[in-house]
Design a protein around this motif. Structure first.
Motif, PDB file in Angstrom:
ATOM      1  N   THR A 146     -94.034 -20.874  -0.192  1.00 33.25           N
ATOM      2  CA  THR A 146     -94.955 -20.888  -1.317  1.00 33.25           C
ATOM      3  C   THR A 146     -94.742 -19.619  -2.128  1.00 33.25           C
ATOM      4  OG1 THR A 146     -96.644 -19.891   0.090  1.00 33.25           O
ATOM      5  CG2 THR A 146     -96.683 -22.279  -0.120  1.00 33.25           C
ATOM      6  N   GLY A 147     -95.255 -19.593  -3.343  1.00 33.99           N
ATOM      7  CA  GLY A 147     -95.056 -18.426  -4.193  1.00 33.99           C
ATOM      8  C   GLY A 147     -96.318 -18.007  -4.901  1.00 33.99           C
ATOM      9  N   GLU A 148     -96.374 -16.743  -5.306  1.00 27.63           N
ATOM     10  CA  GLU A 148     -97.501 -16.220  -6.072  1.00 27.63           C
ATOM     11  C   GLU A 148     -97.118 -15.973  -7.523  1.00 27.63           C
ATOM     12  OE1 GLU A 148     -99.012 -12.804  -4.107  1.00 27.63           O
ATOM     13  OE2 GLU A 148     -99.634 -13.903  -2.306  1.00 27.63           O
ATOM     14  N   ASP A 149     -95.837 -15.839  -7.796  1.00 27.65           N
ATOM     15  CA  ASP A 149     -95.365 -15.674  -9.171  1.00 27.65           C
ATOM     16  C   ASP A 149     -95.608 -16.992  -9.922  1.00 27.65           C
ATOM     17  OD1 ASP A 149     -93.676 -15.777 -11.476  1.00 27.65           O
ATOM     18  OD2 ASP A 149     -92.418 -14.195 -10.638  1.00 27.65           O
ATOM     19  N   PRO A 150     -96.410 -16.988 -10.996  1.00 26.60           N
ATOM     20  CA  PRO A 150     -96.743 -18.237 -11.691  1.00 26.60           C
ATOM     21  C   PRO A 150     -95.521 -19.018 -12.168  1.00 26.60           C
ATOM     22  CG  PRO A 150     -98.150 -16.459 -12.448  1.00 26.60           C
ATOM     23  CD  PRO A 150     -97.095 -15.838 -11.589  1.00 26.60           C
ATOM     24  N   ARG A 151     -94.486 -18.319 -12.587  1.00 24.73           N
ATOM     25  CA  ARG A 151     -93.303 -19.033 -13.083  1.00 24.73           C
ATOM     26  C   ARG A 151     -92.509 -19.651 -11.931  1.00 24.73           C
ATOM     27  NH1 ARG A 151     -90.888 -16.230 -18.555  1.00 24.73           N
ATOM     28  NH2 ARG A 151     -92.890 -15.965 -19.611  1.00 24.73           N
ATOM     29  N   VAL A 152     -92.475 -18.975 -10.797  1.00 27.66           N
ATOM     30  CA  VAL A 152     -91.818 -19.556  -9.627  1.00 27.66           C
ATOM     31  C   VAL A 152     -92.628 -20.750  -9.126  1.00 27.66           C
ATOM     32  CG1 VAL A 152     -91.126 -19.146  -7.231  1.00 27.66           C
ATOM     33  CG2 VAL A 152     -90.660 -17.411  -8.981  1.00 27.66           C
ATOM     34  N   GLU A 153     -93.950 -20.617  -9.122  1.00 26.60           N
ATOM     35  CA  GLU A 153     -94.794 -21.748  -8.743  1.00 26.60           C
ATOM     36  C   GLU A 153     -94.565 -22.939  -9.668  1.00 26.60           C
ATOM     37  OE1 GLU A 153     -98.828 -20.257  -8.672  1.00 26.60           O
ATOM     38  OE2 GLU A 153     -98.751 -20.219  -6.488  1.00 26.60           O
ATOM     39  N   ARG A 154     -94.402 -22.671 -10.944  1.00 29.61           N
ATOM     40  CA  ARG A 154     -94.120 -23.750 -11.897  1.00 29.61           C
ATOM     41  C   ARG A 154     -92.772 -24.384 -11.595  1.00 29.61           C
ATOM     42  NH1 ARG A 154     -95.493 -28.068 -14.558  1.00 29.61           N
ATOM     43  NH2 ARG A 154     -94.301 -28.385 -16.472  1.00 29.61           N
ATOM     44  N   ALA A 155     -91.783 -23.567 -11.281  1.00 27.07           N
ATOM     45  CA  ALA A 155     -90.458 -24.090 -10.930  1.00 27.07           C
ATOM     46  C   ALA A 155     -90.538 -24.981  -9.699  1.00 27.07           C
ATOM     47  CB  ALA A 155     -89.484 -22.941 -10.706  1.00 27.07           C
ATOM     48  N   MET A 156     -91.323 -24.558  -8.702  1.00 24.48           N
ATOM     49  CA  MET A 156     -91.492 -25.364  -7.493  1.00 24.48           C
ATOM     50  C   MET A 156     -92.171 -26.693  -7.809  1.00 24.48           C
ATOM     51  SD  MET A 156     -92.688 -22.488  -4.705  1.00 24.48           S
ATOM     52  CE  MET A 156     -91.512 -21.339  -3.976  1.00 24.48           C
ATOM     53  N   ALA A 157     -93.217 -26.647  -8.648  1.00 23.71           N
ATOM     54  CA  ALA A 157     -93.952 -27.864  -8.987  1.00 23.71           C
ATOM     55  C   ALA A 157     -93.075 -28.856  -9.750  1.00 23.71           C
ATOM     56  CB  ALA A 157     -95.189 -27.512  -9.809  1.00 23.71           C
ATOM     57  N   ARG A 207     -85.899 -14.265  -9.376  1.00 28.50           N
ATOM     58  CA  ARG A 207     -87.312 -14.370  -9.003  1.00 28.50           C
ATOM     59  C   ARG A 207     -87.518 -15.343  -7.843  1.00 28.50           C
ATOM     60  NH1 ARG A 207     -91.667 -14.180 -13.911  1.00 28.50           N
ATOM     61  NH2 ARG A 207     -90.680 -12.629 -15.242  1.00 28.50           N
ATOM     62  N   PHE A 208     -86.802 -16.456  -7.871  1.00 28.26           N
ATOM     63  CA  PHE A 208     -86.979 -17.464  -6.835  1.00 28.26           C
ATOM     64  C   PHE A 208     -86.565 -16.907  -5.477  1.00 28.26           C
ATOM     65  CE2 PHE A 208     -87.062 -21.465  -4.718  1.00 28.26           C
ATOM     66  CZ  PHE A 208     -87.809 -22.311  -5.523  1.00 28.26           C
ATOM     67  N   LEU A 209     -85.436 -16.222  -5.435  1.00 30.49           N
ATOM     68  CA  LEU A 209     -84.969 -15.652  -4.174  1.00 30.49           C
ATOM     69  C   LEU A 209     -85.939 -14.599  -3.661  1.00 30.49           C
ATOM     70  CD1 LEU A 209     -82.712 -15.593  -2.061  1.00 30.49           C
ATOM     71  CD2 LEU A 209     -81.559 -13.860  -3.461  1.00 30.49           C
ATOM     72  N   ALA A 210     -86.460 -13.752  -4.568  1.00 29.15           N
ATOM     73  CA  ALA A 210     -87.391 -12.706  -4.161  1.00 29.15           C
ATOM     74  C   ALA A 210     -88.701 -13.291  -3.663  1.00 29.15           C
ATOM     75  CB  ALA A 210     -87.655 -11.758  -5.336  1.00 29.15           C
ATOM     76  N   GLU A 211     -89.155 -14.350  -4.291  1.00 25.95           N
ATOM     77  CA  GLU A 211     -90.455 -14.930  -3.949  1.00 25.95           C
ATOM     78  C   GLU A 211     -90.382 -15.869  -2.751  1.00 25.95           C
ATOM     79  OE1 GLU A 211     -94.643 -15.398  -5.169  1.00 25.95           O
ATOM     80  OE2 GLU A 211     -93.064 -13.958  -5.601  1.00 25.95           O
ATOM     81  N   SER A 223     -82.615 -19.668  -2.174  1.00 30.00           N
ATOM     82  CA  SER A 223     -82.231 -20.063  -3.528  1.00 30.00           C
ATOM     83  C   SER A 223     -82.999 -21.306  -3.949  1.00 30.00           C
ATOM     84  CB  SER A 223     -80.730 -20.347  -3.584  1.00 30.00           C
ATOM     85  OG  SER A 223     -80.425 -21.521  -2.828  1.00 30.00           O
ATOM     86  N   TRP A 224     -82.990 -21.576  -5.263  1.00 26.57           N
ATOM     87  CA  TRP A 224     -83.639 -22.795  -5.749  1.00 26.57           C
ATOM     88  C   TRP A 224     -82.952 -24.021  -5.162  1.00 26.57           C
ATOM     89  CZ3 TRP A 224     -81.487 -26.743  -8.784  1.00 26.57           C
ATOM     90  CH2 TRP A 224     -82.387 -27.760  -9.130  1.00 26.57           C
ATOM     91  N   GLU A 225     -81.633 -23.998  -5.068  1.00 28.18           N
ATOM     92  CA  GLU A 225     -80.909 -25.144  -4.517  1.00 28.18           C
ATOM     93  C   GLU A 225     -81.312 -25.410  -3.063  1.00 28.18           C
ATOM     94  OE1 GLU A 225     -78.433 -23.681  -7.949  1.00 28.18           O
ATOM     95  OE2 GLU A 225     -79.504 -22.742  -6.273  1.00 28.18           O
ATOM     96  N   ALA A 226     -81.465 -24.337  -2.285  1.00 29.39           N
ATOM     97  CA  ALA A 226     -81.883 -24.503  -0.885  1.00 29.39           C
ATOM     98  C   ALA A 226     -83.297 -25.062  -0.807  1.00 29.39           C
ATOM     99  CB  ALA A 226     -81.793 -23.165  -0.144  1.00 29.39           C
ATOM    100  N   TYR A 227     -84.160 -24.616  -1.719  1.00 24.30           N
ATOM    101  CA  TYR A 227     -85.532 -25.129  -1.762  1.00 24.30           C
ATOM    102  C   TYR A 227     -85.529 -26.622  -2.098  1.00 24.30           C
ATOM    103  CZ  TYR A 227     -90.353 -25.791  -3.325  1.00 24.30           C
ATOM    104  OH  TYR A 227     -91.632 -26.259  -3.488  1.00 24.30           O
ATOM    105  N   ARG A 228     -84.751 -27.006  -3.091  1.00 30.82           N
ATOM    106  CA  ARG A 228     -84.676 -28.428  -3.452  1.00 30.82           C
ATOM    107  C   ARG A 228     -84.133 -29.249  -2.288  1.00 30.82           C
ATOM    108  NH1 ARG A 228     -80.452 -30.423  -7.982  1.00 30.82           N
ATOM    109  NH2 ARG A 228     -79.110 -29.491  -6.387  1.00 30.82           N
ATOM    110  N   ARG A 229     -83.135 -28.737  -1.599  1.00 28.65           N
ATOM    111  CA  ARG A 229     -82.553 -29.451  -0.457  1.00 28.65           C
ATOM    112  C   ARG A 229     -83.594 -29.639   0.644  1.00 28.65           C
ATOM    113  NH1 ARG A 229     -78.280 -26.814  -0.531  1.00 28.65           N
ATOM    114  NH2 ARG A 229     -78.814 -25.119   0.903  1.00 28.65           N
ATOM    115  N   ARG A 230     -84.382 -28.606   0.911  1.00 30.01           N
ATOM    116  CA  ARG A 230     -85.399 -28.722   1.956  1.00 30.01           C
ATOM    117  C   ARG A 230     -86.518 -29.683   1.538  1.00 30.01           C
ATOM    118  NH1 ARG A 230     -86.583 -23.323   5.190  1.00 30.01           N
ATOM    119  NH2 ARG A 230     -84.309 -23.507   5.325  1.00 30.01           N
ATOM    120  N   LEU A 231     -86.886 -29.648   0.263  1.00 27.10           N
ATOM    121  CA  LEU A 231     -87.870 -30.606  -0.245  1.00 27.10           C
ATOM    122  C   LEU A 231     -87.377 -32.036  -0.042  1.00 27.10           C
ATOM    123  CD1 LEU A 231     -89.284 -29.430  -3.702  1.00 27.10           C
ATOM    124  CD2 LEU A 231     -90.612 -30.115  -1.704  1.00 27.10           C
TER     125      LEU A 231
END
Length: 264
Positions: free
Chosen positions: A154-165, A193-197, A201-209
């Motif tokens: 999960t993330g607290e950065d609003p833009r990263v949260e938006r990217a996740m959503a 930002r995604f890696l820090a939060e 990576s975003w690609e790894a997050y999408r793969r896990r989703l």
């Protein structure tokens, strides 16, 4: 955030371990922690647990290990499930760790958790009970070493949260360019930002989703593996099966079949 201790044993009459049956319950707990270690296992379907690192979907071939004192919340939607609680003294901190994790649930762990229902929390302790839960505790080091990575950060950065959503909402077709546009970030900024939060990576997050979505469909529908692969965004079944095996430790068909036969 209001976080409370949920004690699992009477301190005046401490026990080494006990079972807590939640079969068929519809549970959505607040944030809390326990005074005992918890092994949570769904015998069908999946349960969801959230901890400091993110959200975990735990399919029936796995279990959650929640060390004593670890803040978490749990969601169980009318699936067959239950927990074993072990005294914190039985599994010391170097073994227990200080974070929630998902581990494989081999046949022995599943059978021992099922048999542990003989001794529900709140019932009296005897020699057989003490020996049984001491035996379970002695097996924990091997079980806890077999961890799988099924956490969704999960993330607290609003833009990263938006990217996740945005990624969740259009999982099968979403591209990095679309995520950047929707979150208002350049590709370089999004990646940083995604890696820090999220710690990945975003690609790894999408793969896990995609794996999480596939698990839900394998558990809850009769769709073919090929149809599920397409629905979560894979162009061919072979690529999906390879990714699923890397994440879960077995092929999608084998995972589905384990739900349809009793543990060996």
């Amino acid at each position: 955030m209001n976080i409370g201790l949920v004690p699992m044993r009477d301190q005046a009459v401490p026990v080494l371990g006990g079972a807590h049956d939640s079969d068929g319950w519809d549970v959505d707990t607040p944030w809390h922690f326990h005074d005992m270690h918890q092994l949570l296992h769904a015998t069908a379907g999946s349960v969801d647990v959230e901890g400091a690192e993110g959200r975990y979907r735990i399919p029936h071939q796995f279990a959650a290990w929640i060390p004593a004192g670890t803040v978490h919340r749990t969601r169980i939607q009318k699936v067959a499930s239950g927990s074993v609680f072990l005294s914190a003294e039985l599994v010391p901190p170097p073994v227990a760790g200080a974070r929630l994790r998902v581990i494989r649930a081999p046949a022995l762990l599943r059978e021992m958790m099922a048999h542990a229902r003989r001794w529900p929390l709140g019932s009296g302790e005897d020699a057989a009970r003490r020996a049984y839960f001491a035996c379970m505790a002695s097996l924990c080091p091997d079980w806890l070493a077999d961890e799988v990575e099924l956490v969704l950060p999960t993330g607290e950065d609003p833009r990263v949260e938006r990217a996740m959503a945005v990624t969740r909402d259009a999982l099968a077709t979403i591209t990095l360019a679309e995520v950047c546009r929707e979150s208002g970030l350049s590709e370089r900024s999004l990646r940083r930002r995604f890696l820090a939060e999220a710690g990945m990576s975003w690609e790894a997050y999408r793969r896990r989703l995609r794996i999480h979505a596939a698990i839900a469909m394998l558990d809850g529908t009769d769709r073919t593996v090929g149809a599920i692969a397409a629905e979560v965004g894979y162009e061919n079944q072979a690529a999906f099966a390879k990714t699923f095996r890397e994440a879960v430790g077995m092929a999608p068909t084998d995972y589905r079949n384990t739900k349809r036969r009793p543990a060996a």
